[in-house]
Scaffold this active site. Structure first.
Site, PDB file in Angstrom:
ATOM      1  N   ASP A   1      -4.993  -9.390   0.501  1.00 48.19           N
ATOM      2  CA  ASP A   1      -5.195  -8.535   1.753  1.00 48.19           C
ATOM      3  C   ASP A   1      -6.276  -8.843   2.480  1.00 48.19           C
ATOM      4  O   ASP A   1      -5.996  -9.914   3.379  1.00 48.19           O
ATOM      5  CB  ASP A   1      -5.214  -7.017   1.395  1.00 48.19           C
ATOM      6  CG  ASP A   1      -4.780  -6.255   2.351  1.00 48.19           C
ATOM      7  OD1 ASP A   1      -4.490  -6.736   3.631  1.00 48.19           O
ATOM      8  OD2 ASP A   1      -4.845  -4.951   2.397  1.00 48.19           O
TER       9      ASP A   1
ATOM     10  N   HIS B   1       0.804  -1.249  -0.021  1.00 46.45           N
ATOM     11  CA  HIS B   1      -0.124   0.122  -0.095  1.00 46.45           C
ATOM     12  C   HIS B   1       0.645   1.184  -0.050  1.00 46.45           C
ATOM     13  O   HIS B   1       0.896   2.153   0.933  1.00 46.45           O
ATOM     14  CB  HIS B   1      -0.911   0.167   1.314  1.00 46.45           C
ATOM     15  CG  HIS B   1      -1.826  -0.923   1.586  1.00 46.45           C
ATOM     16  ND1 HIS B   1      -2.214  -1.755   0.620  1.00 46.45           N
ATOM     17  CD2 HIS B   1      -2.048  -1.772   2.713  1.00 46.45           C
ATOM     18  CE1 HIS B   1      -3.247  -2.602   1.172  1.00 46.45           C
ATOM     19  NE2 HIS B   1      -2.812  -2.846   2.569  1.00 46.45           N
TER      20      HIS B   1
END
Ligand SMILES: [Zn+2]
Length: 460
Positions: A328, A277
């Site tokens: 994720d 991220h």
């Protein structure tokens, strides 16, 4: 030794027909031959290398879909955001027991295999029992995810998470974080035990994951990197880096630097690193990160679900940056959805098409599949991600008999799968040469489903 025949296969050199892949007894590709007809007539379908899933928090699969009910903003209530979702997630994980961790991860990894993922990097941060006390074996819950991988057949890179603080600059952790916390010695006990017990296991690699710059101090991070390098100075290092704008603001307040900027200036960020991220970067950070050779771990479905923002993928890839995908929070477990969102986010932002194809002559699906194979393999730190000699025989066989894939060839097959199918065309899956999915099903599917449902019921 096993030989598998495919009518068509995507090799590092491009598409080939009548391909024989010869696999040694340990599950590694020993030879690849093209233009070879199968004598047994057992040739099957279109083969591609299995996709690595470079970012997973397995337990979150059991709460997928439960974070959607906060409703509209009401007077005096905090708007729903990543941070309110995190509170929900902390509440959910409080009830996890070792058996439920394993049952949930087993089901998730089966779903990954069925979706075309053949390896996972498990970013594992729940270490302690429900009261925050260490198990008699500090590595208990890490071992549960490795057992889940072994139970389904998927390859795993276990990344015990280093988490000891509640915010930048060594802030006190909060009560919701009590199951995550270790100092350097306690943490290295986990890493050392896993490393010792799996160093000869071809389907398992052990790395580390400093959770984020919020959860460590520079001193703690340095101590652990020194310890890790004594064990293995090539093992992967993953970190959440700049998912939220609040994280960037807090990092600026602490250090005067943005998170990616701080990391590049203060750590030796190189190809063993994977920055998860890296959503919020300046152009200078994007370019510096690309030059480092580290992997950008992108999780487009989760990043959309959590309202994170858009990674500057075109600029990063234009500079030679390395990318890989992960699921994720597992709001979706689906190679095609991650790749679609990766490209579609850029299209919606730029109002152009084929943004990440790289050139007018390259198919978008092919470029993104190849790029994510290479980056995912690098981030997992295992010899995977290509159908070539010396790599693990991790192979996905696609069913191309149904529209819109029917009648398509080569890159058009990938493009149809990644951008135009609603059904799942993943038919057969091999990991280390062993078939783990046949006709879209796992051998243990019914039992795995029952154990998952029992585990979820036990959390209520
Ligand atoms: Zn994550």
């Amino acid at each position: 030794m096993t030989t598998l025949h495919f009518s068509s296969a995507l090799l590092p050199t491009g598409w080939a027909t009548d391909v024989a892949i010869i696999i040694d007894a340990g599950g590694t590709i020993e030879a690849v031959e093209t233009g070879v007809q199968s004598t047994s007539g057992s040739t099957s379908g279109v083969a591609v290398a299995g996709m690595p899933n470079l970012h997973s928090h397995a337990f979150q699969r059991a709460m997928a879909g439960l974070g959607e009910a906060s409703g509209p903003i009401r007077a005096g209530q905090e708007p729903d955001s990543f941070w309110t979702w995190r509170k929900t997630m902390y509440g959910f994980l409080a009830a996890l027991k070792p058996e439920s961790v394993q049952a949930i991860a087993t089901h998730l990894y089966m779903d990954m295999l069925k979706a075309g993922y053949t390896a996972v990097a498990e970013f594992h941060y729940v270490h302690h029992d429900q009261d925050g006390n260490a198990y008699s074996d500090r590595a208990e819950l890490s071992r549960r995810t490795i057992a889940a991988a072994e139970g389904t057949g998927i390859g795993i890179t276990q990344l015990p998470v280093l988490y000891n603080y509640g915010g930048f600059g060594g802030q006190e952790p909060n009560d919701g974080q009590r199951r995550f916390l270790n100092n350097a010695d306690q943490f290295m006990e986990i890493v050392g035990a896993l490393h010792r017990d799996h160093k000869d296991d071809a389907n398992v690699r052990v790395g580390i994951a400093p959770h984020s710059l919020r959860a460590v101090t520079p001193e703690l991070l340095n101590d652990v990197l020194i310890g890790l390098n004594e064990l293995d100075n090539t093992s992967p290092v993953h970190i959440h880096i700049a998912e939220q704008t609040k994280e960037v603001d807090d990092c600026l307040a602490w250090s005067g630097k943005r998170p990616v900027e701080w990391l590049l200036e203060n750590m030796e960020v190189d190809p063993r690193w994977c920055l998860i991220h890296a959503t919020h970067m300046t152009n200078a950070e994007t370019d510096g990160f690309a030059r480092s050779g580290a992997v950008a771990g992108l999780c487009p479905a989760t990043e959309a679900n959590l309202g994170d923002g858009l990674f500057p993928a075109r600029r990063f890839m234009d500079q030679g940056g390395v990318i890989g995908i992960g699921s994720d929070s597992h709001i979706s477990v689906n190679v095609k959805e991650e790749i679609r969102w990766l490209e579609y986010g850029q299209r919606l932002f730029t109002r152009e098409r084929t943004v990440l194809s790289g050139s007018p002559d390259t198919s978008t699906g092919r470029r993104l599949y190849d790029a994510n194979l290479a980056g995912g393999a690098q981030a997992c730190g295992r010899p995977i991600g290509a159908l070539e000699v010396g790599k693990r025989a991790d192979i996905v066989v696609l069913d191309t008999t149904k529209s819109p894939m029917a009648g398509r060839r080569e890159d058009a097959v990938l493009d149809a799968w990644l951008f135009a199918t609603d059904h799942n065309p993943v038919r057969d899956v091999y990991v280390g040469g062993k078939q783990v999915i046949s006709g879209g099903r796992h051998d243990e599917e019914d039992a795995i489903e029952q154990q998952f449902q029992a585990a979820v019921a036990s959390l209520k």
